[in-house]
Design an enzyme around this catalytic site. Structure first.
Site, PDB file in Angstrom:
ATOM      1  N   LYS A   1       4.863  13.439   0.822  1.00 37.27           N
ATOM      2  CA  LYS A   1       3.996  13.371  -0.359  1.00 37.27           C
ATOM      3  C   LYS A   1       2.632  13.914   0.063  1.00 37.27           C
ATOM      4  CE  LYS A   1       1.887   9.391  -1.256  1.00 37.27           C
ATOM      5  NZ  LYS A   1       1.604   8.007  -1.630  1.00 37.27           N
TER       6      LYS A   1
ATOM      7  N   LEU B   1       0.826  -1.217   0.000  1.00 37.02           N
ATOM      8  CA  LEU B   1       0.000   0.000   0.000  1.00 37.02           C
ATOM      9  C   LEU B   1       0.859   1.266   0.000  1.00 37.02           C
ATOM     10  CD1 LEU B   1       0.081   1.466   3.031  1.00 37.02           C
ATOM     11  CD2 LEU B   1      -1.407  -0.426   3.621  1.00 37.02           C
TER      12      LEU B   1
ATOM     13  N   GLY C   1      11.003  10.381  -0.804  1.00 36.97           N
ATOM     14  CA  GLY C   1      11.228  10.400   0.640  1.00 36.97           C
ATOM     15  C   GLY C   1      10.296   9.391   1.263  1.00 36.97           C
TER      16      GLY C   1
ATOM     17  N   CYS D   1       9.679   4.474   3.549  1.00 37.53           N
ATOM     18  CA  CYS D   1       9.953   3.179   2.919  1.00 37.53           C
ATOM     19  C   CYS D   1      11.034   3.177   1.850  1.00 37.53           C
ATOM     20  CB  CYS D   1       8.648   2.603   2.408  1.00 37.53           C
ATOM     21  SG  CYS D   1       7.590   2.200   3.813  1.00 37.53           S
TER      22      CYS D   1
END
Ligand code: NAD
Ligand code: UGA
Length: 434
Positions: free
Chosen positions: A324, A156, A260, A263
């Site tokens: 984001k 996800l 960024g 993950c």
């Protein structure tokens, strides 16, 4: 209807738990963070994710979802058949994934379990961790209750997490126990996604390879963007032209200030670390990381090209702070490095983000926080766009120009058209726009 326990109610645990509850299962969410659990029991979400509160409220009301800090309650009283480990695996020393939370979770499960279980690793874990977890559970168990370990990596994205989970492209499962993998596959059938069952190590590798590939696409297009600037081509159009080739497609080719988040940065590093340990030096992965690091600096250099190297006495505004849009997550957000570099060059930095202000205030030192985009631009010598929130796409540019000390915009996410900005009277720099 199955009894499921989710260990760690962060981004992955919350979504996994709430979605499986919504599919009709009984889910217990466990966390060692008492405040998180107390808040959840009062309907306060631990993370910002669109649609999550409604999903959690609905399933709490239906009695399909509960939260606790007690392993005894979550595993035994709940009669859990499936236990998903969803704890963090942050960057450790030299880029190696830090598995201390996975170890603690596995030991805690083993210490209390009074019936057979399927332990499912959903956290992103280095190749070989499934066997390591099995060994931990075997050793930490007071008895010899049977259990199996299955790897089920999560794909996800924050901001679209619920729909990504409910409409997943594929479910990947890996185990040494074919029957256990089959039972986890059955659990996923309502999602109607293709299910791939493979061995444990391959499943773990699929997760790292997928994230590393997406990160590679981003660094690739950022490299192309930088070359576009030298050759006076426009990367937005280059991407559009490339994307028409079905073999290439449009996704993850957005040039900007690089990737960024919690993950990509840590997972690319962890994969490179795994390769290094084996004596292999993954040059492509290294280039992906190097380009990504440089990319954060490009917006600072562009600002300096316009205002001069010494930014003392200048005020720079950062429009968007989260890594984001549609999340408040500030983990490894490019804005943190960009702010630091601007401050090192002497600038005072202001910031605004629609949802990440509280988190940003905790992790970015000496940043002045504004309450909206217009307050942010007021008195600025330049504004750097760090996150492409929708609300920044149609700002009142006349008002922005009036409020700024100098009409300079460095667009780290290419949300504006250079020709429009020129017409509106701004000195404007995008990424790779020729
Ligand atoms: P997170 O930090 O948001 O949440 C982790 C939770 O685990 C926290 O609430 C923490 O208190 C809890 N925890 C830690 N130790 C515990 C223990 N021993 N027992 C019970 N709870 C414990 O983490 P996240 O972002 O959800 O990531 C979890 C894993 O999933 C990571 O491996 C990550 O790489 C992977 N992943 C994350 C995403 C994402 O978008 N965030 C997507 C795919 C995969
Ligand atoms: C990413 C993956 O997309 C998920 O599949 C994966 O499950 C997750 O990591 C994980 O393992 O945790 P996420 O980090 O939530 O998800 O967000 P993305 O949408 O992938 O964006 C990551 C970063 O890349 C952001 O900083 C974003 O701005 C940047 N990005 C993305 C670009 O710079 N250009 C693009 O074209 C796309």
């Amino acid at each position: 209807m199955k009894n499921i326990t989710v260990i760690g109610v962060g981004y992955v645990g919350m979504i996994t738990g709430a979605c499986f509850a919504d599919l009709g299962n009984r889910v217990c969410g466990l966390d060692i963070n008492e405040e998180r659990i107390a808040n959840l029991n009062q309907g306060i979400m631990p993370i910002y994710e669109q649609g999550l509160k409604e999903l959690v409220d609905r399933n709490l009301r239906a009695g399909r979802l509960s939260f606790t800090t007690s392993y005894e309650e979550a595993i035994n009283d709940h009669e859990a058949e499936f236990v998903f480990i969803c704890v963090g695996t942050p960057e450790g020393v030299d880029g190696e994934a830090d598995l201390q939370y996975v170890r603690a979770a596995a030991e805690s499960v083993a210490a209390v379990m009074d019936h057979p279980l399927i332990v499912i690793n959903k956290s992103t874990v280095p190749v070989g961790t499934g066997d390591w977890v099995a060994e931990i559970v075997r050793k930490a168990q007071p008895g010899t209750i049977p259990f199996s370990v299955v790897s089920c990596p999560e794909f996800l994205r924050e901001g679209t997490a619920i729909s990504d989970f409910m409409n997943q492209d594929r479910t990947v499962l890996g185990s040494r126990d074919a029957e256990a993998a089959e039972r986890v596959a059955q659990l996923h059938l309502p999602l109607r996604a293709p299910i791939m069952i493979t061995n444990l190590r391959t499943a773990e590798m699929i997760k790292y390879a997928s994230n590393a590939f997406l990160a590679t696409k981003i660094s690739f297009i950022n490299e192309i963007a930088n070359i576009c600037e030298d050759l006076d081509a426009d990367v937005r159009e280059v991407t559009a032209g490339m994307a028409l080739d079905k073999r290439i497609g449009p996704s993850f080719l957005g040039a900007g200030i690089g990737y960024g988040g919690s993950c990509f940065p840590k997972d690319v590093k962890a994969l490179a670390y795994m390769a290094n340990v084996k004596g292999r030096h993954p040059r492509l992965l290294q280039a992906v990381m190097d380009i990504n690091e440089i990319q954060r600096k490009t917006v600072v250099l562009k600002t300096q090209e316009i205002l001069g190297d010494d930014l003392s006495g200048r005020t720079i505004g950062l429009l968007g702070l989260a890594f984001k849009p549609s999340t408040d997550d500030m983990r490894d957000a490019p804005s943190i490095d960009i702010c630091r570099m601007l401050q090192e060059a002497g600038a005072s930095v202001k910031g605004y983000d629609p949802v990440a202000m509280e988190w940003a205030g905790r992790v970015i030192p000496n940043i002045e926080l504004a309450s909206d985009a217009y307050e942010l631009v007021s008195g600025c010598d330049a504004v750097v766009i760090c996150t492409e929130w929708n609300e920044f796409r149609q700002l009142d540019l006349d008002r922005v120009k009036e409020l700024m000390r100098q009409p300079v915009i460095v667009d780290g996410r290419n949300i504006y058209e250079p020709s429009d900005m020129k017409k509106a009277g701004f000195t404007y720099r995008g990424i790779g726009r020729g």
